[in-house]
Structures are given as structure tokens and as C-alpha cells.
Design a protein around this motif. Structure first.
Motif, short mmCIF file in Angstrom:
data_model
loop_
_atom_site.label_atom_id
_atom_site.label_comp_id
_atom_site.label_asym_id
_atom_site.label_seq_id
_atom_site.Cartn_x
_atom_site.Cartn_y
_atom_site.Cartn_z
N ILE A 69 50.40 -50.48 137.14
CA ILE A 69 50.16 -50.57 135.71
C ILE A 69 48.67 -50.34 135.46
CG2 ILE A 69 50.29 -52.05 133.66
CD1 ILE A 69 52.51 -53.63 135.19
N ALA A 70 48.34 -49.28 134.77
CA ALA A 70 46.94 -48.94 134.49
C ALA A 70 46.51 -49.58 133.18
CB ALA A 70 46.77 -47.43 134.42
N VAL A 71 45.36 -50.23 133.19
CA VAL A 71 44.80 -50.83 131.98
C VAL A 71 43.31 -50.51 131.92
CG1 VAL A 71 44.52 -52.93 130.61
CG2 VAL A 71 46.43 -52.77 132.22
N GLN A 72 42.89 -49.85 130.86
CA GLN A 72 41.48 -49.54 130.70
C GLN A 72 40.73 -50.81 130.32
OE1 GLN A 72 40.24 -47.05 127.41
NE2 GLN A 72 38.64 -46.08 128.65
N VAL A 73 39.76 -51.18 131.14
CA VAL A 73 38.98 -52.40 130.91
C VAL A 73 37.54 -52.15 131.34
CG1 VAL A 73 38.66 -54.83 131.52
CG2 VAL A 73 40.98 -53.91 131.31
N ASP A 74 36.61 -52.56 130.48
CA ASP A 74 35.21 -52.65 130.87
C ASP A 74 34.98 -54.11 131.22
OD1 ASP A 74 32.46 -52.90 131.07
OD2 ASP A 74 32.05 -51.56 129.39
N HIS A 75 34.77 -54.40 132.49
CA HIS A 75 34.69 -55.78 132.95
C HIS A 75 33.37 -56.45 132.61
CE1 HIS A 75 38.52 -56.25 135.19
NE2 HIS A 75 38.46 -54.92 135.17
N LEU A 76 32.49 -55.74 131.91
CA LEU A 76 31.31 -56.37 131.35
C LEU A 76 31.58 -56.97 129.98
CD1 LEU A 76 28.26 -54.07 132.21
CD2 LEU A 76 28.59 -56.46 132.87
N VAL A 77 32.76 -56.71 129.43
CA VAL A 77 33.11 -57.17 128.08
C VAL A 77 34.12 -58.30 128.20
CG1 VAL A 77 33.96 -56.50 125.81
CG2 VAL A 77 32.70 -54.84 127.21
N PRO A 78 33.69 -59.55 128.04
CA PRO A 78 34.61 -60.68 128.24
C PRO A 78 35.88 -60.61 127.41
CG PRO A 78 32.35 -61.46 128.10
CD PRO A 78 32.31 -60.01 127.74
N GLU A 79 35.79 -60.11 126.19
CA GLU A 79 36.98 -60.04 125.35
C GLU A 79 38.04 -59.12 125.95
OE1 GLU A 79 33.86 -59.57 124.35
OE2 GLU A 79 33.53 -61.46 123.26
N GLN A 80 37.61 -58.02 126.56
CA GLN A 80 38.57 -57.11 127.19
C GLN A 80 39.22 -57.74 128.41
OE1 GLN A 80 37.21 -53.08 127.88
NE2 GLN A 80 36.04 -53.01 125.96
N VAL A 81 38.44 -58.48 129.18
CA VAL A 81 38.99 -59.14 130.36
C VAL A 81 39.94 -60.26 129.94
CG1 VAL A 81 38.46 -60.38 132.48
CG2 VAL A 81 36.94 -58.56 131.69
N ARG A 82 39.57 -61.01 128.90
CA ARG A 82 40.43 -62.06 128.40
C ARG A 82 41.77 -61.48 127.94
NH1 ARG A 82 37.58 -63.50 124.37
NH2 ARG A 82 36.28 -65.01 125.49
N ALA A 83 41.73 -60.36 127.25
CA ALA A 83 42.96 -59.72 126.78
C ALA A 83 43.79 -59.22 127.95
CB ALA A 83 42.62 -58.57 125.84
N LEU A 84 43.15 -58.70 128.97
CA LEU A 84 43.86 -58.24 130.17
C LEU A 84 44.63 -59.38 130.81
CD1 LEU A 84 44.40 -56.35 132.65
CD2 LEU A 84 42.18 -57.15 133.53
N VAL A 85 43.97 -60.51 131.03
CA VAL A 85 44.63 -61.63 131.69
C VAL A 85 45.75 -62.18 130.82
CG1 VAL A 85 44.31 -63.96 132.61
CG2 VAL A 85 42.59 -62.19 133.04
N ALA A 86 45.54 -62.22 129.50
CA ALA A 86 46.61 -62.66 128.60
C ALA A 86 47.82 -61.74 128.70
CB ALA A 86 46.09 -62.70 127.16
#
Length: 304
Positions: A69-86
Motif C-alpha cells: 500500500i503506497a502512501v505519499q508522506v513527508d515525514h517532516l510534517v507531523p500532521e501527515q504522519v498522524r494521518a498515516l497512522v490513523a
């Protein structure tokens, strides 16, 4: 084919290419569902400007026998990482393996330039890419990982603890980045232990990443041709080798014996019995100490 990770869920942060891509693929070959993250998609490249994409990685995971499962994430952006884990929580309800392989500074670090002559802005950005991304990702992912006992966190770095303690690595910012990741694994191991989870640091040897192959003008199928230019490349390893190391750890019911330690692909191959794609077991870090550093002629006999 045996799939010991069937039913397990992994997040490989920084899976676009190199070690991260093959860690994702080898976890998939072992049956895992793998979320492959990165910034480069088929529609939007990152500033690294290479052709590999997270969609390709996910497809390789699925082709290997897992679910990619591919998910575009910039791991410097906490909101994107939070959304990924959710999203992982909503779709899977669990996380069993977290691999922090984010780097992205291939074109930023300098060689042998002292701190006061280097670019401060670039150097601090390297540290953000190499350290902050790992911290942000663990911060958001660990509450889900510890929900079930047996979770594994893998911090990917360059160099074993024993080697990096006594050797200056490339330049100030590179040295600090790679040493810090070793400490991230150590610190997380202490905090995860009461929850039945494990954290380790892993380094590959001389990695035949896509960029390294391009540098020598070879492919994985004819990589030995590069030894005409750099004889010590004979000890190099494919990214699948460290991928198999991570998959072996993830499938080990006694993985907690390694917690907090600095490990290498060559070391783990001797314990778990996996090989590189060509059936060999290259041990770069032993070779580097015993052959390369003393200035001996390149000869991988007994080292792979």
C-alpha cells in the motif's frame, strides 16, 4: 512459500528506493501487509529527482506475495504522519513492524569539509531529514505498535555502533546524523521493553542501491563490472540482503534478545541463514576492518 508474517502489518517509512524499498519487498515476501511511504509518486517527484516511486515499491511488495500500500508522506510534517497512522489503525487495527528508513540527504552532505566551512542551513536540514523524521514517525506510530505485544522498531543507519564510535564518518553533519540514529534505537528499546516490543538499529554494508549502481554505470545483473573501477566493490550487497535481515528479525519470536543493539546485515545472515540474491553472505563491516582499512588488495574470499 512459507509466509511467517502473514497477518502482520508493517510501516516502512522511506520505502521509495534503496534499502527501504527492499525491506518493504522482503517483508511482503514473508506475507506482511506493508505501507510503503515516501515523497516521490508517479505524479509528484521529490527534489531528489530520481525515477523510483512509492507506487512501484507497493507493486513489488504485492508481486512478492504480500499486500503493498503506497502512501505519499513527508515525514517532516507531523500532521501527515498522524494521518498515516490513523489510516493504518482504521484499515488494519494494528501495527507490528515500524522501519524508520527516512534519509533523503543523498545530494546534501559534503565530504571531509569541516563544520565551519560547511553550509549551516544545509547541515541543519540534513539533521532534520535524518533524525527529526524518525522521531516524528515513532512518536505517532508507537502507540499503535504497542497495542499488541511483540512489535518491532527498526532504525536504519550507516555504520555499526562499534565502528561509528571510533571513526569519523564523512563530515560533521553526516557523522552526527548516523550516530544519532543508533541512539534513537537504544532509547526506544528502553521505553518499549515494558510493552513487550523491541527496537534495534541496522546497517547494511556497501549497498548496491539504484543510485550507487548508476554511479558506477552498471545494473544489478552486471554489478561485478564495477570492480574494474573500484575493486573493493566486490564485497557490495544488494538491498534485498538487508531486507531479508529485517524480515528475519520480524519473524523471530525471540527478537527481544536483540533489543537496543546495533546490528548489520552480514552479522544477522550468520544467525538466521538468509543470503543475498546470489546466494552469498557478504560481511562488509568485517571486510572493511580486515581488508579495506589495512590497505590490502581487494579479495572477498572468506567474506561472502
Amino acid at each position: 512459500m512459507e509466509q511467517p508474517l502473514k497477518g502482520k502489518v508493517a510501516l516502512v517509512a522511506g520505502a521509495t528506493r534503496g534499502a527501504g524499498r527492499q525491506i518493504a519487498v522482503q517483508l511482503g515476501a514473508a506475507g506482511a501487509t506493508v505501507y510503503a511511504t515516501g515523497r516521490t509518486t508517479r505524479q509528484q517527484p521529490s527534489e531528489i529527482d530520481r525515477p523510483e516511486t512509492i507506487e512501484e515499491t507497493a507493486e513489488l511488495v504485492t508481486a512478492a506475495g504480500g499486500t503493498g500500500i503506497a502512501v505519499q508522506v513527508d515525514h517532516l510534517v507531523p500532521e501527515q504522519v498522524r494521518a498515516l497512522v490513523a489510516r493504518i489503525d482504521a484499515e488494519q487495527g494494528r501495527l507490528d513492524v515500524l522501519v524508520n528508513d527516512i534519509w533523503g540527504a543523498e545530494k546534501l552532505f559534503t565530504w571531509d569539509k569541516p563544520l565551519w566551512e560547511d553550509s549551516l542551513d544545509t547541515g541543519l536540514h540534513i539533521l532534520r531529514l535524518a533524525i527529526d523524521t524518525h522521531i516524528i514517525t515513532s512518536y505517532h506510530a508507537l502507540p499503535l505498535l504497542i497495542r499488541n505485544p511483540g512489535g518491532l522498531v527498526v532504525e536504519m543507519t550507516d555504520g555499526t555502533l562499534a565502528y561509528n564510535l571510533d571513526n569519523y564518518r564523512v563530515s560533521f553533519f553526516y557523522d552526527l546524523a548516523k550516530m544519532s540514529v543508533l541512539r534513537l534505537a537504544f532509547a526506544q528499546s528502553h521505553e518499549l521493553r515494558p510493552h513487550g516490543a523491541t527496537a534495534v538499529a541496522i546497517t547494511p554494508g556497501w549497498l548496491r542501491s539504484e543510485q550507487m549502481l548508476d554511479h558506477f554505470g552498471v545494473t544489478e545483473s552486471n554489478w561485478l563490472d564495477a570492480t574494474a573501477k573500484e575493486p573493493h566493490f566486490v564485497i557490495s550487497e544488494s538491498p534485498a540482503y538487508v531486507g531479508r535481515a529485517v524480515a528475519a528479525l520480524a519473524a523471530d519470536p525471540d527478537v527481544a534478545r536483540w533489543t537496543g543493539q546495533s546490528l548489520s546485515s552480514g552479522q544477522l545472515s550468520q544467525v538466521y541463514g538468509f543470503t543475498d540474491l546470489d546466494g552469498s553472505r557478504p560481511d562488509w563491516w568485517r571486510y572493511f576492518r580486515e581488508v579495506h582499512e589495512p590497505g590490502k588488495p581487494a579479495d572477498a574470499t572468506g567474506y561472502r
